[in-house]
Design a protein around this motif. Structure first.
Motif, mmCIF file in Angstrom:
data_model
loop_
_atom_site.group_PDB
_atom_site.id
_atom_site.type_symbol
_atom_site.label_atom_id
_atom_site.label_comp_id
_atom_site.label_asym_id
_atom_site.label_seq_id
_atom_site.Cartn_x
_atom_site.Cartn_y
_atom_site.Cartn_z
ATOM 1 N N PRO A 1 0.996 -1.109 -0.060
ATOM 2 C CA PRO A 1 -0.085 0.119 -0.015
ATOM 3 C C PRO A 1 0.905 1.343 -0.079
ATOM 4 O O PRO A 1 2.077 1.317 0.184
ATOM 5 N N ALA A 2 0.473 2.205 -0.339
ATOM 6 C CA ALA A 2 0.907 3.728 -0.154
ATOM 7 C C ALA A 2 1.360 3.732 1.167
ATOM 8 O O ALA A 2 0.600 3.093 2.321
ATOM 9 N N ARG A 3 2.178 4.403 1.748
ATOM 10 C CA ARG A 3 2.582 4.676 3.237
ATOM 11 C C ARG A 3 3.446 6.206 3.377
ATOM 12 O O ARG A 3 4.101 6.646 2.781
ATOM 13 N N THR A 4 3.021 6.381 4.686
ATOM 14 C CA THR A 4 3.658 7.522 5.342
ATOM 15 C C THR A 4 4.270 7.005 6.772
ATOM 16 O O THR A 4 3.511 6.254 7.277
ATOM 17 N N THR A 5 5.521 7.303 7.098
ATOM 18 C CA THR A 5 6.033 6.925 8.417
ATOM 19 C C THR A 5 6.529 8.238 8.832
ATOM 20 O O THR A 5 7.207 8.778 8.091
ATOM 21 N N VAL A 6 6.078 8.631 10.241
ATOM 22 C CA VAL A 6 6.707 9.655 10.583
ATOM 23 C C VAL A 6 7.165 9.381 12.306
ATOM 24 O O VAL A 6 6.785 8.484 12.748
ATOM 25 N N GLY A 7 7.994 10.237 12.469
ATOM 26 C CA GLY A 7 8.644 10.051 14.147
ATOM 27 C C GLY A 7 7.627 10.894 14.957
ATOM 28 O O GLY A 7 7.549 12.008 14.525
ATOM 29 N N VAL A 8 7.417 10.256 16.202
ATOM 30 C CA VAL A 8 6.630 11.061 17.136
ATOM 31 C C VAL A 8 7.376 10.960 18.426
ATOM 32 O O VAL A 8 8.071 10.161 18.753
ATOM 33 N N THR A 9 6.927 11.826 19.194
ATOM 34 C CA THR A 9 7.304 11.835 20.554
ATOM 35 C C THR A 9 7.231 10.987 21.700
ATOM 36 O O THR A 9 7.622 10.502 22.444
ATOM 37 N N ALA A 10 5.680 10.596 21.576
ATOM 38 C CA ALA A 10 5.278 9.363 22.271
ATOM 39 C C ALA A 10 4.237 8.993 21.752
ATOM 40 O O ALA A 10 3.040 9.521 20.841
ATOM 41 N N LEU A 11 3.614 7.426 22.302
ATOM 42 C CA LEU A 11 2.630 6.881 21.811
ATOM 43 C C LEU A 11 1.887 6.312 23.089
ATOM 44 O O LEU A 11 2.527 5.975 23.952
ATOM 45 N N ALA A 12 0.611 6.032 22.775
ATOM 46 C CA ALA A 12 -0.299 5.502 24.162
ATOM 47 C C ALA A 12 0.284 4.376 24.273
ATOM 48 O O ALA A 12 1.006 3.698 23.615
ATOM 49 N N VAL A 13 0.157 3.900 25.658
ATOM 50 C CA VAL A 13 0.794 2.668 26.405
ATOM 51 C C VAL A 13 2.338 2.699 26.255
ATOM 52 O O VAL A 13 2.636 1.327 26.440
ATOM 53 N N GLY A 14 2.893 3.513 26.011
ATOM 54 C CA GLY A 14 4.328 3.490 25.858
ATOM 55 C C GLY A 14 4.721 2.560 24.517
ATOM 56 O O GLY A 14 5.761 1.939 24.579
ATOM 57 N N ALA A 15 4.100 2.589 23.533
ATOM 58 C CA ALA A 15 4.362 1.856 22.163
ATOM 59 C C ALA A 15 5.339 2.483 21.423
ATOM 60 O O ALA A 15 5.671 3.499 21.704
ATOM 61 N N LEU A 16 6.172 1.576 20.859
ATOM 62 C CA LEU A 16 7.143 1.996 19.968
ATOM 63 C C LEU A 16 6.637 2.480 18.654
ATOM 64 O O LEU A 16 7.148 3.173 17.831
ATOM 65 N N VAL A 17 5.407 1.854 18.348
ATOM 66 C CA VAL A 17 4.964 1.863 17.020
ATOM 67 C C VAL A 17 3.301 1.808 17.059
ATOM 68 O O VAL A 17 2.890 1.093 17.795
ATOM 69 N N GLU A 18 2.859 2.452 16.181
ATOM 70 C CA GLU A 18 1.245 2.672 15.851
ATOM 71 C C GLU A 18 1.236 2.676 14.384
ATOM 72 O O GLU A 18 1.724 3.338 13.742
ATOM 73 N N ILE A 19 0.003 2.002 14.105
ATOM 74 C CA ILE A 19 -0.339 2.130 12.514
ATOM 75 C C ILE A 19 -1.609 2.034 12.395
ATOM 76 O O ILE A 19 -2.467 1.343 12.942
ATOM 77 N N ASP A 20 -1.967 3.022 11.545
ATOM 78 C CA ASP A 20 -3.620 3.296 11.087
ATOM 79 C C ASP A 20 -3.556 2.894 9.502
ATOM 80 O O ASP A 20 -2.714 2.965 8.923
ATOM 81 N N LEU A 21 -4.828 2.647 8.930
ATOM 82 C CA LEU A 21 -4.945 2.063 7.590
ATOM 83 C C LEU A 21 -6.149 2.513 6.875
ATOM 84 O O LEU A 21 -7.162 3.223 7.779
ATOM 85 N N VAL A 22 -6.213 2.688 5.701
ATOM 86 C CA VAL A 22 -7.354 3.133 4.973
ATOM 87 C C VAL A 22 -7.369 2.219 3.932
ATOM 88 O O VAL A 22 -6.410 1.409 3.258
ATOM 89 N N ALA A 23 -8.704 1.432 3.953
ATOM 90 C CA ALA A 23 -8.917 0.368 2.936
ATOM 91 C C ALA A 23 -10.109 0.333 2.097
ATOM 92 O O ALA A 23 -10.595 1.480 2.297
ATOM 93 N N ARG A 24 -10.302 -0.255 0.873
ATOM 94 C CA ARG A 24 -11.420 -0.039 0.154
ATOM 95 C C ARG A 24 -12.015 -1.476 -0.183
ATOM 96 O O ARG A 24 -11.383 -2.278 -0.367
ATOM 97 N N ARG A 25 -13.418 -1.387 0.148
ATOM 98 C CA ARG A 25 -14.165 -2.561 -0.165
ATOM 99 C C ARG A 25 -13.872 -2.748 -1.592
ATOM 100 O O ARG A 25 -13.997 -1.970 -2.582
ATOM 101 N N PRO A 26 -13.865 -4.072 -2.174
ATOM 102 C CA PRO A 26 -13.801 -4.431 -3.658
ATOM 103 C C PRO A 26 -15.219 -4.192 -4.323
ATOM 104 O O PRO A 26 -16.078 -4.237 -3.513
#
Length: 128
Positions: A103-128
């Motif tokens: 998929p197309a992708r953007t990756t950015v650095g952030v100062t903090a995430l919930a629950v002390g996580a190192l990574v969070e990912i959100d998605l956009v999907a399309r129904r066929p």
């Protein structure tokens, strides 16, 4: 619009729907590397393990509405240690998708995430 909460999905860390669907487009809320079966358990160690858990959680949400990673058009990835973890993420990322169908992708650095996580990912999907 359809607002989806997946019964077997990860416990939300804030007030949101797991996904919202409009006109065949599905917007999946950013997922954390928590274990849906044990949401209070410690997070996996390292970017590879956390990314794997995040993707599993995204697959649960997508599967709960009859979709899979093959329907993903866009991913946004947030890293708390961008310079340290970016290369490892890039090495792992293609393994989640069919060859040549990333998929197309953007990756950015952030100062903090919930629950002390190192990574969070959100998605956009399309129904066929």
């Amino acid at each position: 619009m359809l607002h989806h909460m997946i019964a077997s999905g990860p416990r939300p860390v804030a007030p949101f729907s797991h996904a919202v669907e409009a006109d065949g487009w599905v917007f999946v809320t950013g997922q954390m590397p928590t274990n849906p079966a044990a949401p209070d358990a410690p997070l996996p160690e390292g970017i590879e393990a956390q990314t794997g858990q995040v993707v599993e959680n995204l697959k649960i949400v997508l599967g709960g509405i009859g979709l899979g990673l093959e329907h993903v058009t866009m991913a946004r990835i947030y890293l708390t240690a961008f310079e340290r973890d970016y290369a490892a993420l890039n090495a792992l990322w293609p393994s989640f998708f069919d060859a040549g169908k990333l998929p197309a992708r953007t990756t950015v650095g952030v100062t903090a995430l919930a629950v002390g996580a190192l990574v969070e990912i959100d998605l956009v999907a399309r129904r066929p």
